[in-house]
Design a protein around this motif. Sequence first.
Motif, mmCIF file in Angstrom:
data_model
loop_
_atom_site.group_PDB
_atom_site.id
_atom_site.type_symbol
_atom_site.label_atom_id
_atom_site.label_comp_id
_atom_site.label_asym_id
_atom_site.label_seq_id
_atom_site.Cartn_x
_atom_site.Cartn_y
_atom_site.Cartn_z
ATOM 1 N N ARG A 274 0.846 -1.202 0.000
ATOM 2 C CA ARG A 274 0.000 0.000 0.000
ATOM 3 C C ARG A 274 0.877 1.247 0.000
ATOM 4 O O ARG A 274 1.769 1.388 0.828
ATOM 5 C CB ARG A 274 -0.922 0.009 1.215
ATOM 6 C CG ARG A 274 -1.938 -1.121 1.142
ATOM 7 C CD ARG A 274 -2.755 -1.192 2.409
ATOM 8 N NE ARG A 274 -3.648 -2.312 2.368
ATOM 9 C CZ ARG A 274 -4.961 -2.218 2.182
ATOM 10 N NH1 ARG A 274 -5.533 -1.053 2.036
ATOM 11 N NH2 ARG A 274 -5.705 -3.302 2.154
ATOM 12 N N SER A 275 0.582 2.137 -0.913
ATOM 13 C CA SER A 275 1.307 3.396 -1.024
ATOM 14 C C SER A 275 0.702 4.398 -0.048
ATOM 15 O O SER A 275 -0.206 5.155 -0.388
ATOM 16 C CB SER A 275 1.219 3.911 -2.469
ATOM 17 O OG SER A 275 1.868 5.137 -2.592
ATOM 18 N N MET A 276 1.210 4.396 1.192
ATOM 19 C CA MET A 276 0.637 5.253 2.231
ATOM 20 C C MET A 276 1.082 6.705 2.089
ATOM 21 O O MET A 276 0.291 7.610 2.294
ATOM 22 C CB MET A 276 0.997 4.718 3.615
ATOM 23 C CG MET A 276 0.286 3.414 3.926
ATOM 24 S SD MET A 276 0.674 2.748 5.556
ATOM 25 C CE MET A 276 0.090 4.021 6.664
ATOM 26 N N LYS A 277 2.342 6.938 1.806
ATOM 27 C CA LYS A 277 2.875 8.293 1.578
ATOM 28 C C LYS A 277 2.344 9.290 2.605
ATOM 29 O O LYS A 277 1.752 10.309 2.277
ATOM 30 C CB LYS A 277 2.537 8.763 0.166
ATOM 31 C CG LYS A 277 2.979 7.833 -0.941
ATOM 32 C CD LYS A 277 4.464 7.797 -1.070
ATOM 33 C CE LYS A 277 4.874 6.962 -2.279
ATOM 34 N NZ LYS A 277 6.281 6.781 -2.373
ATOM 35 N N THR A 278 2.563 8.990 3.867
ATOM 36 C CA THR A 278 2.038 9.792 4.970
ATOM 37 C C THR A 278 3.132 10.019 6.010
ATOM 38 O O THR A 278 3.834 9.084 6.376
ATOM 39 C CB THR A 278 0.845 9.071 5.636
ATOM 40 O OG1 THR A 278 -0.173 8.848 4.655
ATOM 41 C CG2 THR A 278 0.280 9.869 6.785
ATOM 42 N N ALA A 279 3.248 11.262 6.459
ATOM 43 C CA ALA A 279 4.174 11.603 7.541
ATOM 44 C C ALA A 279 3.428 12.482 8.541
ATOM 45 O O ALA A 279 2.681 13.384 8.149
ATOM 46 C CB ALA A 279 5.394 12.336 7.000
ATOM 47 N N VAL A 280 3.625 12.193 9.822
ATOM 48 C CA VAL A 280 3.003 12.981 10.882
ATOM 49 C C VAL A 280 4.052 13.241 11.945
ATOM 50 O O VAL A 280 4.763 12.320 12.358
ATOM 51 C CB VAL A 280 1.797 12.242 11.520
ATOM 52 C CG1 VAL A 280 1.077 13.170 12.491
ATOM 53 C CG2 VAL A 280 0.835 11.714 10.474
ATOM 54 N N THR A 281 4.136 14.479 12.386
ATOM 55 C CA THR A 281 5.052 14.854 13.453
ATOM 56 C C THR A 281 4.242 15.461 14.590
ATOM 57 O O THR A 281 3.415 16.340 14.360
ATOM 58 C CB THR A 281 6.089 15.889 12.963
ATOM 59 O OG1 THR A 281 6.836 15.315 11.893
ATOM 60 C CG2 THR A 281 7.025 16.305 14.085
ATOM 61 N N VAL A 282 4.475 14.954 15.800
ATOM 62 C CA VAL A 282 3.857 15.529 16.996
ATOM 63 C C VAL A 282 4.975 16.145 17.823
ATOM 64 O O VAL A 282 5.910 15.449 18.236
ATOM 65 C CB VAL A 282 3.099 14.467 17.824
ATOM 66 C CG1 VAL A 282 2.532 15.091 19.101
ATOM 67 C CG2 VAL A 282 1.982 13.832 17.006
ATOM 68 N N ARG A 283 4.879 17.439 18.056
ATOM 69 C CA ARG A 283 5.869 18.141 18.869
ATOM 70 C C ARG A 283 5.400 18.187 20.324
ATOM 71 O O ARG A 283 4.208 18.101 20.602
ATOM 72 C CB ARG A 283 6.099 19.549 18.320
ATOM 73 C CG ARG A 283 6.756 19.512 16.948
ATOM 74 C CD ARG A 283 7.227 20.888 16.500
ATOM 75 N NE ARG A 283 6.160 21.777 16.072
ATOM 76 C CZ ARG A 283 5.614 21.774 14.862
ATOM 77 N NH1 ARG A 283 6.010 20.901 13.958
ATOM 78 N NH2 ARG A 283 4.671 22.637 14.558
ATOM 79 N N LYS A 284 6.328 18.364 21.218
ATOM 80 C CA LYS A 284 5.988 18.336 22.643
ATOM 81 C C LYS A 284 5.084 19.489 23.060
ATOM 82 O O LYS A 284 4.430 19.418 24.090
ATOM 83 C CB LYS A 284 7.243 18.294 23.506
ATOM 84 C CG LYS A 284 8.137 19.489 23.386
ATOM 85 C CD LYS A 284 9.380 19.309 24.233
ATOM 86 C CE LYS A 284 10.356 20.445 24.012
ATOM 87 N NZ LYS A 284 11.578 20.237 24.773
ATOM 88 N N ASP A 285 4.985 20.532 22.230
ATOM 89 C CA ASP A 285 4.090 21.654 22.556
ATOM 90 C C ASP A 285 2.649 21.401 22.118
ATOM 91 O O ASP A 285 1.793 22.256 22.266
ATOM 92 C CB ASP A 285 4.610 22.958 21.961
ATOM 93 C CG ASP A 285 4.613 22.974 20.437
ATOM 94 O OD1 ASP A 285 4.255 21.955 19.799
ATOM 95 O OD2 ASP A 285 4.982 24.026 19.871
ATOM 96 N N GLY A 286 2.388 20.191 21.552
ATOM 97 C CA GLY A 286 1.034 19.843 21.132
ATOM 98 C C GLY A 286 0.730 20.181 19.686
ATOM 99 O O GLY A 286 -0.375 19.942 19.215
ATOM 100 N N ALA A 287 1.697 20.722 18.963
ATOM 101 C CA ALA A 287 1.510 21.021 17.545
ATOM 102 C C ALA A 287 1.752 19.745 16.731
ATOM 103 O O ALA A 287 2.608 18.927 17.062
ATOM 104 C CB ALA A 287 2.470 22.111 17.092
ATOM 105 N N VAL A 288 0.976 19.597 15.668
ATOM 106 C CA VAL A 288 1.051 18.416 14.810
ATOM 107 C C VAL A 288 1.163 18.870 13.364
ATOM 108 O O VAL A 288 0.467 19.799 12.935
ATOM 109 C CB VAL A 288 -0.216 17.539 14.962
ATOM 110 C CG1 VAL A 288 -0.167 16.330 14.030
ATOM 111 C CG2 VAL A 288 -0.411 17.107 16.404
ATOM 112 N N MET A 289 2.031 18.205 12.597
ATOM 113 C CA MET A 289 2.131 18.451 11.159
ATOM 114 C C MET A 289 1.813 17.140 10.445
ATOM 115 O O MET A 289 2.496 16.136 10.637
ATOM 116 C CB MET A 289 3.529 18.925 10.780
ATOM 117 C CG MET A 289 3.710 19.104 9.283
ATOM 118 S SD MET A 289 2.707 20.410 8.562
ATOM 119 C CE MET A 289 3.568 21.831 9.150
ATOM 120 N N LEU A 290 0.758 17.148 9.653
ATOM 121 C CA LEU A 290 0.350 15.994 8.849
ATOM 122 C C LEU A 290 0.676 16.314 7.397
ATOM 123 O O LEU A 290 0.266 17.361 6.889
ATOM 124 C CB LEU A 290 -1.153 15.745 9.013
ATOM 125 C CG LEU A 290 -1.828 14.814 8.005
ATOM 126 C CD1 LEU A 290 -1.255 13.405 8.073
ATOM 127 C CD2 LEU A 290 -3.335 14.797 8.229
#
Length: 134
Positions: A91-107
Motif C-alpha cells: 500500500r502506497s501510504m505516503k504519509t508523515a506525521v510529526t507531533v511536537r511536545k508543545d502539542g503542535a502536529v504536522m500531517l
Amino acid sequence: ELSPDQENVFVRAELVFTDDDEDTQPEDIAEWAAFGFLFTLAALSFQDARPRGMSGIDYQANDHFTVADFFDCLSFKYGELHLEADYVRGRSMKTAVTVRKDGAVMLTTWGRGQSALRWLDELQGKPRIAPVPD
C-alpha cells in the motif's frame, strides 16, 4: 500544494491538540494522546491506500494496519514523535506525521490527493456523504 511535477498533490495540515476545558494546554494533551492519534491517522491512511506500480505484488485487499506496522513507522528524534509511512505491504501510504511536545502536529501526505482532509473530517465526526434533498 501541487508537487514539482504539477501532477501530484501534497497536503500539509498544521494542527494543534485542544480540549473543551480552557485550562488544558496542548502539550498536556500531546503527552497522553500522541500515540493514539498517530495510530489512528496511520490506520486511516493504510485503509485508503492502494498499490502503486510494482507494489501490487504485496497488496491484499482485506489487510489491516497493525501495531507492529505502527512501531516500524515510528521514531523519536529532535524531541519530536514522527510517523513516516511510505509503502506498507503493497500500500502506497505516503504519509508523515510529526507531533511536537508543545502539542503542535504536522500531517503531510503526497501522491494521495486530498484524502488526508477526509481523515480529519472523519476524526471530527463530520459526515462523508449527505442525502440529496427531494
